[in-house]
Design an enzyme around this catalytic site. Structure first.
Site, PDB file in Angstrom:
ATOM      1  N   ARG A  60       1.044  -1.186   0.067  1.00  0.00           N
ATOM      2  CA  ARG A  60      -0.107   0.047  -0.022  1.00  0.00           C
ATOM      3  C   ARG A  60       0.891   1.351  -0.036  1.00  0.00           C
ATOM      4  NH1 ARG A  60      -3.824   2.423   4.273  1.00  0.00           N
ATOM      5  NH2 ARG A  60      -5.076   3.694   2.913  1.00  0.00           N
ATOM      6  N   HIS A  64       0.807   4.183  -2.973  1.00  0.00           N
ATOM      7  CA  HIS A  64       0.351   5.451  -2.653  1.00  0.00           C
ATOM      8  C   HIS A  64       1.623   6.478  -2.664  1.00  0.00           C
ATOM      9  CE1 HIS A  64      -3.137   5.450   0.169  1.00  0.00           C
ATOM     10  NE2 HIS A  64      -3.295   4.264  -0.553  1.00  0.00           N
ATOM     11  N   ASN A  92      -3.932   8.882   3.756  1.00  0.00           N
ATOM     12  CA  ASN A  92      -2.738   8.460   3.959  1.00  0.00           C
ATOM     13  C   ASN A  92      -2.901   8.165   5.588  1.00  0.00           C
ATOM     14  OD1 ASN A  92      -1.280   8.306   1.738  1.00  0.00           O
ATOM     15  ND2 ASN A  92      -0.605  10.365   1.981  1.00  0.00           N
ATOM     16  N   HIS A 188      -4.951  -6.640  -2.906  1.00  0.00           N
ATOM     17  CA  HIS A 188      -6.081  -6.689  -1.851  1.00  0.00           C
ATOM     18  C   HIS A 188      -6.136  -8.197  -1.271  1.00  0.00           C
ATOM     19  CE1 HIS A 188      -7.944  -2.345  -2.499  1.00  0.00           C
ATOM     20  NE2 HIS A 188      -6.723  -2.450  -1.882  1.00  0.00           N
TER      21      HIS A 188
HETATM   22  C1  HEM Z   1      -8.960   2.098  -6.864  1.00  0.00           C
HETATM   23  C2  HEM Z   1      -7.677   1.790  -6.137  1.00  0.00           C
HETATM   24  C3  HEM Z   1      -7.782   1.558  -4.749  1.00  0.00           C
HETATM   25  C4  HEM Z   1      -8.318   1.856  -3.623  1.00  0.00           C
HETATM   26  C5  HEM Z   1      -9.680   2.584  -3.610  1.00  0.00           C
HETATM   27  C6  HEM Z   1      -7.955   1.343  -2.577  1.00  0.00           C
HETATM   28  C7  HEM Z   1      -8.655   1.557  -1.147  1.00  0.00           C
HETATM   29  C8  HEM Z   1      -7.972   0.931   0.158  1.00  0.00           C
HETATM   30  C9  HEM Z   1      -8.357   1.047   1.176  1.00  0.00           C
HETATM   31  C10 HEM Z   1      -9.557   1.971   1.481  1.00  0.00           C
HETATM   32  C11 HEM Z   1      -7.881   0.244   2.164  1.00  0.00           C
HETATM   33  C12 HEM Z   1      -7.857   0.184   3.571  1.00  0.00           C
HETATM   34  C13 HEM Z   1      -6.999   1.101   4.456  1.00  0.00           C
HETATM   35  C14 HEM Z   1      -7.405   0.868   5.764  1.00  0.00           C
HETATM   36  O1  HEM Z   1      -8.517   0.695   6.180  1.00  0.00           O
HETATM   37  O2  HEM Z   1      -6.372   1.096   6.441  1.00  0.00           O
HETATM   38  C15 HEM Z   1      -6.712  -0.245   1.201  1.00  0.00           C
HETATM   39  C16 HEM Z   1      -5.763  -1.115   1.740  1.00  0.00           C
HETATM   40  C17 HEM Z   1      -4.814  -1.749   1.160  1.00  0.00           C
HETATM   41  N1  HEM Z   1      -4.430  -1.535  -0.230  1.00  0.00           N
HETATM   42 FE1  HEM Z   1      -5.597  -0.532  -1.743  1.00  0.00          FE
HETATM   43  N2  HEM Z   1      -6.769   0.686  -2.892  1.00  0.00           N
HETATM   44  C18 HEM Z   1      -6.500   0.675  -4.302  1.00  0.00           C
HETATM   45  C19 HEM Z   1      -5.601   0.070  -4.826  1.00  0.00           C
HETATM   46  C20 HEM Z   1      -4.676  -0.528  -4.260  1.00  0.00           C
HETATM   47  C21 HEM Z   1      -3.399  -0.708  -4.957  1.00  0.00           C
HETATM   48  C22 HEM Z   1      -2.924  -0.533  -6.552  1.00  0.00           C
HETATM   49  C23 HEM Z   1      -2.544  -1.492  -4.222  1.00  0.00           C
HETATM   50  C24 HEM Z   1      -1.230  -2.028  -4.263  1.00  0.00           C
HETATM   51  C25 HEM Z   1      -0.539  -2.339  -5.474  1.00  0.00           C
HETATM   52  C26 HEM Z   1      -3.354  -1.495  -2.989  1.00  0.00           C
HETATM   53  C27 HEM Z   1      -2.820  -2.118  -1.809  1.00  0.00           C
HETATM   54  C28 HEM Z   1      -3.597  -2.201  -0.584  1.00  0.00           C
HETATM   55  C29 HEM Z   1      -3.111  -3.015   0.440  1.00  0.00           C
HETATM   56  C30 HEM Z   1      -2.068  -4.165   0.598  1.00  0.00           C
HETATM   57  C31 HEM Z   1      -3.884  -2.858   1.569  1.00  0.00           C
HETATM   58  C32 HEM Z   1      -4.000  -3.627   3.086  1.00  0.00           C
HETATM   59  C33 HEM Z   1      -3.204  -2.336   3.903  1.00  0.00           C
HETATM   60  C34 HEM Z   1      -2.842  -2.740   5.182  1.00  0.00           C
HETATM   61  O3  HEM Z   1      -3.155  -4.089   5.527  1.00  0.00           O
HETATM   62  O4  HEM Z   1      -2.517  -1.955   6.067  1.00  0.00           O
HETATM   63  N3  HEM Z   1      -4.537  -1.128  -3.033  1.00  0.00           N
HETATM   64  N4  HEM Z   1      -7.059  -0.045  -0.111  1.00  0.00           N
HETATM   65  C1  LIG Z   2      -1.003   9.822  10.550  1.00  0.00           C
HETATM   66  C2  LIG Z   2      -1.655  11.228   9.778  1.00  0.00           C
HETATM   67  O1  LIG Z   2      -0.921  11.891   9.761  1.00  0.00           O
HETATM   68  N1  LIG Z   2      -2.979  10.904   9.842  1.00  0.00           N
HETATM   69  C3  LIG Z   2      -3.882  11.927   9.331  1.00  0.00           C
HETATM   70  C4  LIG Z   2      -4.385  11.575   8.219  1.00  0.00           C
HETATM   71  O2  LIG Z   2      -5.348  12.622   7.456  1.00  0.00           O
HETATM   72  C5  LIG Z   2      -6.464  12.875   8.600  1.00  0.00           C
HETATM   73  C6  LIG Z   2      -7.528  13.702   7.761  1.00  0.00           C
HETATM   74  O3  LIG Z   2      -6.739  15.064   6.997  1.00  0.00           O
HETATM   75  C7  LIG Z   2      -5.659  13.438   9.606  1.00  0.00           C
HETATM   76  O4  LIG Z   2      -6.718  13.869  10.686  1.00  0.00           O
HETATM   77  C8  LIG Z   2      -4.624  12.355  10.286  1.00  0.00           C
HETATM   78  O5  LIG Z   2      -4.203  13.137  11.505  1.00  0.00           O
END
Ligand code: HEM
Ligand SMILES: CC(=O)N[C@H]1CO[C@H](CO)[C@@H](O)[C@@H]1O
Ligand SMILES: *[C@@H]1O[C@H](CO)[C@@H](O)[C@H](O)[C@H]1NC(C)=O
Ligand SMILES: *[C@@H]1O[C@H](CO)[C@@H](O)[C@H](O)[C@H]1NC(C)=O
Length: 313
Positions: A60, A64, A92, A188
């Site tokens: 992720r 990003h 982020n 994912h």
């Molecule tokens: C339309 C594109 C994408 C959207 C809207 C999206 C959105 C999200 C969201 C909302 C989460 C949950 C984050 C959280 O709750 O902390 C997530 C997790 C994650 N995303 Fe995506 N994502 C996208 C594309 C990608 C891509 C391209 C990658 C990597 C190549 C990726 C890798 C991951 C991984 C590995 C997680 C798990 C993170 C963790 O366990 O901390 N995502 N994503």
């Molecule tokens: C870790 C960190 O900086 N988190 C920020 C992510 O963005 C939200 C909304 O802008 C902030 O409230 C968090 O502090």
């Protein structure tokens, strides 16, 4: 005859490396810091042995980073007074894994000061963590340099409630195709999402009722924001099960479920669901491509000594 051999040699020595990798090349540090890739791998392995979720964290982070100003480690810059870096952007808030990058950087600075970029550390560490989770092994070109700018206002990533076409717009702006987007979303297959990113789906008819009930129970307590696995079957394995899950309406995020429903992407989803090797090949192609977005090379940018701050703030 002789002339054509000279032409062929010339092509492979000078032209091929340029068209193949631009300013990056595999083994960029082989003389300047021969142990660079080994040092990164050891740090990732140590962390992975303690916590298998580092694969998700790094994937992720890499995404990003590359989608904002290119793969230049701009995501690593800490927020300082007056400068709200990319870490301050909503998308982020839950990116993690920064300590692993710090650890690799500390070891690399000891072995070869001011030589290996933070941007390359992210790409290499991600690559290593994917294979440790059972995913494909692949070479990546290195030679990226670290950026000099990190602004929260420039973060323009798709949100979890995006449609496939909205998400594709952002991928297209970054030079990535629909096929590459669908393959990359296979990331994912590991990792978690906080309830706040999918609460709206707890009444979405496009979610399997069993999963909906489970997620409802986990997410109900107010005042907390728990996490659930994005791939409910093989949550820590880097495989193609994510695609099978979304075909069963077990996508957690709206965008994940849409990939299996939207006519533009559902064919690819079925293909990847049936063909793990095909998915792996496509994923490697896509992540290698992602790793070249907007890179800085040569004398551009800098080699940060500390990944969290610019050398001259
Ligand atoms: C339309 C594109 C994408 C959207 C809207 C999206 C959105 C999200 C969201 C909302 C989460 C949950 C984050 C959280 O709750 O902390 C997530 C997790 C994650 N995303 Fe995506 N994502 C996208 C594309 C990608 C891509 C391209 C990658 C990597 C190549 C990726 C890798 C991951 C991984 C590995 C997680 C798990 C993170 C963790 O366990 O901390 N995502 N994503
Ligand atoms: C870790 C960190 O900086 N988190 C920020 C992510 O963005 C939200 C909304 O802008 C902030 O409230 C968090 O502090
Ligand atoms: C710091 O903030 C100022 C003003 O907001 C901005 O112009 C500048 O580009 C920022 N510096 C970096 C390195 O992002
Ligand atoms: C879960 O994953 C395993 C291992 O890949 C697979 O054999 C099984 O069919 C999957 N189960 C479901 C319900 O998709």
């Amino acid at each position: 005859m002789k002339f054509s051999i000279i032409l062929i040699i010339f092509f492979f020595l000078f032209v091929f490396p340029i068209i193949a990798f631009g300013d990056l090349r595999v083994g960029f540090y082989s003389s300047s810091c021969p142990r660079a890739e080994e040092i990164v791998r050891q740090v990732v392995q140590r962390n992975f042995n303690r916590d298998r979720s580092v694969t998700a964290a790094l994937l992720r982070m890499h995404f990003h980073d590359c989608f904002v100003r290119g793969c230049d480690a701009s995501i690593l810059i800490d927020i300082r007074k007056g400068n709200s870096s990319e870490k301050a952007a909503g998308a982020n808030g839950t990116v993690r894994g920064f300590e692993l990058i710090d650890e690799a950087k500390r070891m690399l600075e000891r072995a070869c000061p001011s030589t290996v970029s933070c941007a390359d550390i992210i790409s290499l560490a991600t690559r290593d963590s994917v294979s440790m989770a059972g995913g494909p092994r692949y070479d990546i070109a290195t030679g990226r340099r670290d950026g000099l700018v990190s602004r929260a206002s420039e973060v323009n990533l798709p949100g979890p409630g995006s449609s496939v076409s909205q998400a594709l717009q952002v991928f297209t702006q970054n030079g990535m195709s629909l096929d590459q987007m669908v393959a990359l979303m296979g990331a994912h297959t590991v990792g978690v999402a906080h309830c706040s990113f999918f609460r709206a789906r707890l009444s979405d008819p496009n979610m399997d009722p069993g999963l909906q009930a489970t997620l409802g129970r986990i997410c109900r307590p107010s005042g907390r924001d728990p996490t659930v696995f994005l791939d409910q079957n093989t949550s820590f394995a880097f495989d193609n099960q994510f695609y099978n899950q979304i075909l069963l309406k077990k996508g957690v995020l709206f965008i994940d479920q849409q990939l299996a429903l939207d006519p533009s992407s559902r064919g690819l989803v079925s293909t990847f669901a049936q063909d793990d090797d095909g998915f792996r090949r496509s994923f490697v192609d896509a992540i290698v491509k992602m790793g070249t977005i907007g890179i800085l090379a040569g004398s551009e940018g800098e080699i940060r000594r500390n990944c969290r701050v610019f050398n001259t703030p």
